[in-house]
Design an enzyme around this catalytic site. Sequence first.
Site, PDB file in Angstrom:
ATOM      1  N   ALA A  76     -33.975  15.293 -72.158  1.00  0.00           N
ATOM      2  CA  ALA A  76     -34.829  15.754 -73.258  1.00  0.00           C
ATOM      3  C   ALA A  76     -35.003  14.670 -74.315  1.00  0.00           C
ATOM      4  O   ALA A  76     -36.120  14.362 -74.740  1.00  0.00           O
ATOM      5  CB  ALA A  76     -34.246  17.017 -73.865  1.00  0.00           C
ATOM      6  N   ASP A 110     -31.270   6.504 -65.523  1.00  0.00           N
ATOM      7  CA  ASP A 110     -30.699   7.848 -65.455  1.00  0.00           C
ATOM      8  C   ASP A 110     -30.424   8.135 -63.986  1.00  0.00           C
ATOM      9  O   ASP A 110     -31.288   7.896 -63.145  1.00  0.00           O
ATOM     10  CB  ASP A 110     -31.681   8.883 -66.025  1.00  0.00           C
ATOM     11  N   ARG A 141     -37.873  21.712 -72.031  1.00  0.00           N
ATOM     12  CA  ARG A 141     -37.830  20.770 -73.157  1.00  0.00           C
ATOM     13  C   ARG A 141     -38.014  19.317 -72.732  1.00  0.00           C
ATOM     14  O   ARG A 141     -38.342  18.482 -73.555  1.00  0.00           O
ATOM     15  CB  ARG A 141     -36.510  20.931 -73.933  1.00  0.00           C
ATOM     16  N   LYS A 197     -35.308  11.546 -62.470  1.00  0.00           N
ATOM     17  CA  LYS A 197     -35.797  11.694 -63.847  1.00  0.00           C
ATOM     18  C   LYS A 197     -36.417  10.405 -64.384  1.00  0.00           C
ATOM     19  O   LYS A 197     -37.504  10.414 -64.966  1.00  0.00           O
ATOM     20  CB  LYS A 197     -34.647  12.123 -64.767  1.00  0.00           C
ATOM     21  N   ASP A 225     -25.713  12.692 -72.906  1.00  0.00           N
ATOM     22  CA  ASP A 225     -25.265  14.066 -73.131  1.00  0.00           C
ATOM     23  C   ASP A 225     -23.756  14.198 -73.118  1.00  0.00           C
ATOM     24  O   ASP A 225     -23.247  15.297 -72.980  1.00  0.00           O
ATOM     25  CB  ASP A 225     -25.884  15.002 -72.080  1.00  0.00           C
ATOM     26  N   ASN A 226     -23.022  13.106 -73.225  1.00  0.00           N
ATOM     27  CA  ASN A 226     -21.566  13.242 -73.268  1.00  0.00           C
ATOM     28  C   ASN A 226     -20.941  12.065 -73.992  1.00  0.00           C
ATOM     29  O   ASN A 226     -21.527  10.979 -74.108  1.00  0.00           O
ATOM     30  CB  ASN A 226     -20.994  13.380 -71.862  1.00  0.00           C
ATOM     31  N   CYS A 238      -0.467  29.953 -70.085  1.00  0.00           N
ATOM     32  CA  CYS A 238       0.085  31.308 -69.931  1.00  0.00           C
ATOM     33  C   CYS A 238      -0.868  32.346 -70.527  1.00  0.00           C
ATOM     34  O   CYS A 238      -0.958  33.477 -70.039  1.00  0.00           O
ATOM     35  CB  CYS A 238       1.466  31.410 -70.561  1.00  0.00           C
TER      36      CYS A 238
END
Length: 1093
Positions: free
Chosen positions: A514, A540, A551, A564, A612-613, A668
């Site tokens: 995007a 990419d 988007r 992309k 994106d990260n 746990c």
Amino acid sequence: MLPRKRPCEGVVAEEDSSILNSSSDASIIKKHRIGAAAGGAAESTVKNGNSSVSDGNVNGSDSVANEGEEHALIMALGDANTADIDEDLHSRQLAVYGRDTMRRLFASNVLVSGLQGLGAEIAKNLILAGVKSVTLHDEGNVELWDLSSNFIFSENDVGKNRALASVQKLQELNNAVVVQTLTTKLTKEQLSDFQAVVFTDISLEKAVEFNDYCHNHQPPIAFIKSEVRGLFGSFFCDFGPEFTVVDVDGEEPHTGIIASVSNDNPALVSCVDDERLEFQDGDLVVFSEIRGMTELNDGKPRKIKSARAYSFTLEEDTTNFGAYERGGIVTQVKQPKVLKFKPLREALNDPGDFLLSDFSKFDRPPLLHLAFQALDKFVSELGRFPVAGSEEDSQKLISIAGDINESLGDGRLEDINPKLLRHFAFGAKAVLNPMAAMFGGIVGQEVVKACSGKFHPLFQFFYFDSVESLPTEPLDASEFRPLNSRYDAQISVFGSRLQKKLEDAKVFIVGSGALGCEFLKNVALMGVSCGNQGKLTITDDDVIEKSNLSRQFLFRDWNIGQAKSTVAASAAASINPRLNIEALQNRVGPETENVFDDAFWENLSVVINALDNVNARLYVDQRCLYFQKPLLESGTLGAKCNTQMVITHLTENYGASRDPPEKQAPMCTVHSFPHNIDHCLTWARSEFEGLLEKTPTEVNAYLTNSSEYATAMRNAGDAQARDTLDRVLECLDREKCESFQDCISWARLKFEDYFANRVKQLIFTFPEDAATSTGAPFWSAPKRFPHPLQFSAADAGHLHFVMAAAILRAETFGISIPDWAKNPKKLAEAVDRVIVPEFQPKEGVKIETDEKATNVSSAASLDDSLIINDLISKLEHSRASLAPGFKMKPIQFEKDDDTNYHMDMIAGLANMRARNYSIPEVDKLKAKFIAGRIIPAIATSTAMATGLVCLELYKVLDGGHKLEDYRNTFANLALPLFSMAEPVPPKVIKHQDMTWTVWDRWILKDNPTLRELLEWLKNKGLNAYSISCGSCLLYNSMFPRHKDRMDKKVVDLAREVAKVELPAYRQHLDVVVACEDDDDNDIDIPLVSIYFR
């Protein structure tokens, strides 16, 4: 997948689970950026004066659970019961807006008048969002001038009506939206066909007339007037005399787990210190599940005060209430808000408070309010805009502004800033793409608010400028003259010299999702990398999926499955055929340094991240630091966006500040003591992956080479190896499936194991009255006492879980699925045939309760090796009975295919577990957001972020700007909040007469020896005591033998000691040197690069 046209109405949910470097919008950022770890929810707190806006775990607030409480809007919102939502297409947007908001959008008709750059951006964002219809209105024809800012037009469109030239390309963005045109003069009566009208090129006189009609219409029509003039922008909205905002911020209602409530007046409520409370004084809250003081469970909203991190005071007398025993949840009640808008006629003279974006310009909005009125009068008197570079025109505009100011009486401004008004006059005719992108995002979001009541509207004026983007050198009037090129509008603001710099720039855009699509559109229109010397590289490694289309606007239905970067590059070249672009499908990381080598980085002018990260961002940040290249960073999270400028030697780098890691629930808690749906979904995804991916993969590893696998397990000899072998044996022996009925039996018995037997064992080990070693009740908050489920084929949730689990189990064994499997009646009959053994809880079963424990596998025992040998011999026996070539088919979790039953099983696992613990259940879509770790994303915040970054790109490529000229931004379009500030400078280290920062790298040429390196440092007053290359030590002053290395070349030591391989394209290697000064103080010096070729 064959490409499919989207249906005309529509719908279901899909998207990518992109990790490193795949491109999406989502960002996840830091501090006043937006925080968090890659792929997770994000956290950030932005403080503005005394108010604090906290963003956490954004999973789409009204998203699937809370919209039932929304009130009907006073405005015409259309019929909310339109066709279902295409969740495949809109999943990321649904995570922001929720279903009710989306349905209102689908029923809304919007007019966009004025199809220059700003109008095109607004229309694009609304069509991507999925309104019912967008009507494009423009009476004018396309000019070459328009190509500076409008991505729709090509040179072939010059002379055509703007609306007619736009309709086809805009329609391609979303076939479910009706896109139509109006090319004649608008009458106010025509406005009654719309829920919202937007004007981007209209006189004040006409705007007042139209706004009066919209304001007084029943129901009111939302009216927006917005303009971008050069580096200046204005916005005004009026949503009617009374407009109801149903959700002011879009955040989930805050909750807390109660620990105690006092019998007092006022009552003190304390909550467990599991998580800080986010309540504020004056909030309304409701209580539920309280034992003892049950009077509070009546559902009545109560006001709180004295809100603290883990407690608050209740404005209620609880003296005569029952004594609090245990349990209880407190939940914020979100209140609708009614806003009373003034019409433009009144607001012009009494604008109220302006929304500020930059606190260094707190006096700017009143001046721009005056400037835009002066420009309107100039145009109405002369029939044209001021000419760029014309001192006569700028003086006339300044004079008009002065006259208007004088007429204001006591409200007049002391200084009308003629220098700023001169810049305003020079660029007044130009619509710049970055400004259009930024305001296109803001206006698009305001239309969504008007049509849905979701998020707080901008109330009512907003002005913005970016004069800092202008070149630092003064420009001659001749530089503004048009060159009869598509960039003439941009040249009229910045001059032809900067235009040449833009065209010759060498730019690297990392990511083509995007953000990447928006950046490509912006730079193509700006002419970046469009000259003979220029080059744009985009990379990419991801492919296009359906959910991208809502988007990532350069992609179409027929591109699904394609790369992309390739598709985006081709689309960008169609926007501007002069763009010199190369598309790659490589992720940027250590493994591709042969592709993105030293020469590649050294040749760049600037790097733009569209990632994106966080991990990928940090890697690119380190590369930019190393090669001293400016990095323009941005990211989005739902309606929030941020930008960070990393400018060589001027600012700190992206990695200079880190968010704390996202808090993880103890193992746990997830496995035995969940107290919210997130815990249930985390457990469900873990079980899904264990049953359907990890165990079948282990089975295949065993079957591929059983002797090697057995040896590895014997060598491990621990509890984990024992458990793994046990699961493999289950698949091949005890729970082996050979027919679909076997799969149904497996699924039914899994239900019994998970939701009945395990719970029975848990409450046998820890009964309801159990106490801890200190005597406190074991089942105290936040623990919730569970109850086993009794399977019933009449319960749709029970049966659906068995169906999904059986189908997926069959898939792993390669068993065909009969048609009747999806018939509830026949499935129920098959389930009834399953024999379910009676379960008896056992004494002495160890259940992990330690929150610090990192796993819950069974404890190691002295007999592990014996058990492992026994399991291996049983496996050998089972293998002998398998068909030749038998292999299982592991299933990788894919959240974005609603036909694969993955989310059905995960939602079933989570919701059945939620029933065990009396936790509210969620539908499959909400489960997908949480378990699939979907990052909320909308086109509007993406467009705004990229527009802001490209305003900074002008500064970077011009060169010569100071730190105070740059801006970092955090914005939240939901509130709305715009917070711009200077970037932080880098930390400076001083030694003697030298200074350096993180940007510096010391270079030593001519292939030096170790001795020469040490002497070179000694001459700087630095005594090196350790030199390392990678993880290997080349020299340490404490090791006598290292003195033998003194006359060896540093590069040879690196090859011999560190085993460094230096490919032919590498000319240098880097060493880390630890130094002291003459007083034995450690000095942190830059990386040292040794050039050996």
